[in-house]
Design an enzyme around this catalytic site. Sequence first.
Site, PDB file in Angstrom:
ATOM      1  N   HIS A 122      61.811  24.502 -26.071  1.00 20.93           N
ATOM      2  CA  HIS A 122      62.643  24.913 -24.928  1.00 20.93           C
ATOM      3  C   HIS A 122      63.893  24.062 -24.768  1.00 20.93           C
ATOM      4  CE1 HIS A 122      58.768  26.782 -23.017  1.00 20.93           C
ATOM      5  NE2 HIS A 122      59.253  27.501 -23.994  1.00 20.93           N
ATOM      6  N   SER A 176      49.127  25.035 -19.907  1.00 18.34           N
ATOM      7  CA  SER A 176      48.263  26.119 -19.457  1.00 18.34           C
ATOM      8  C   SER A 176      48.336  27.311 -20.411  1.00 18.34           C
ATOM      9  CB  SER A 176      48.670  26.556 -18.046  1.00 18.34           C
ATOM     10  OG  SER A 176      50.047  26.880 -18.031  1.00 18.34           O
ATOM     11  N   GLN A 199      56.897  21.932 -25.185  1.00 19.77           N
ATOM     12  CA  GLN A 199      57.561  22.834 -24.241  1.00 19.77           C
ATOM     13  C   GLN A 199      58.364  22.020 -23.237  1.00 19.77           C
ATOM     14  OE1 GLN A 199      53.398  24.431 -23.642  1.00 19.77           O
ATOM     15  NE2 GLN A 199      54.578  26.227 -23.060  1.00 19.77           N
TER      16      GLN A 199
END
Length: 255
Positions: free
Chosen positions: A124, A197, A106
Site C-alpha cells: 500500500h 484481519s 499492508q
Amino acid sequence: LSDALDALASAISASRRTVVLTGAGVSTESGIPDFRSDSGVWSRADPMEVGSIDGFRENPGRFYDFWSQFFEGLHAPDGSRPRPNAMHRLLAALERNGKLGAVITQNVDGLHQDAGSERVLEAHGNWQRTRCTRCGNTSGWREVMAETPRGAVPSCELCGGTVRPDVVLFGELLGSTFEEARDEVKRADLFIAMGTSLEVAPVSSLPSLAKEHGARVVMVNRDPTLQDRHADLLVRGELGSIAAQLARRLELQIG
Ligand SMILES: [Zn+2]
C-alpha cells in the site's frame, strides 16, 4: 499458546524460505493507530474525503490538513517519532539470519525498514514518501511538508505539479509491488500472516495462494480472521509478547 509458539519456532527453523505478511496489528504497539477497527482512524474521519483518490482530487487542501495533523498526533510528547517494536525487530533479525525472504506489508509507516528489514514489499505504499502527480518524482514527506506553508498543498520542486503521498488510496489499484509480493509467496515454504484481519482484497488472497504453492500457512493474530481456515497453525496473543517469546526460542537477540 506455549505449544503454538513451539510449533511456530520449529516451523521457522525448518523453513528454507519464510515470507511474512504484516498488517496494522504489527504497528499498534509502536503507537500507530489502526484504521479499520471500531475505534480506528476511519471511525473518526471519512475515508472518502481524506483517504480516497477522489477526495484528494476534489479537495487536496482538506486532505493535507487532515494528514498533517494526523502525523503530528503520532509524535510522543518529547517530539520523537514512532519507533519499531519487538515484532519489527524480530523480522529484521530473521532476515539477517537468512530465514526470511521478504516482508510483505499492508502498513505504510516504514517501521520495518527502520528496524533494519531490507526486503520489504509495501503493498500500500509508504506515507514517509511523496510522489509528484505529474512527473513522478519522489521525496520525503517531512522534507516536503517543511517547505510547504501551513494549509497549502505542496508542489513539485522539479515541475510544479501537485505532490501526493506515495500510498495506495481508496479507489486506486495496487501497483506492481503486489505482483512481486505474489511471486515471493509462491516461492515460500512457510507463509506467516500476522497482525492482519485479512479483510482487504487482494492481500486477503495471499494465504490461499501460499497453500496452493505448497507452503505451510501460519496466522499470528490477537483475534480470529476470515481466512483462518487456510491456516495449518493458529497463534493467538499479543504480538509484542509473541515476538519476545519467539526470539527466545530461536535464540535471536532483538534488543
Ligand atoms: Zn514533478
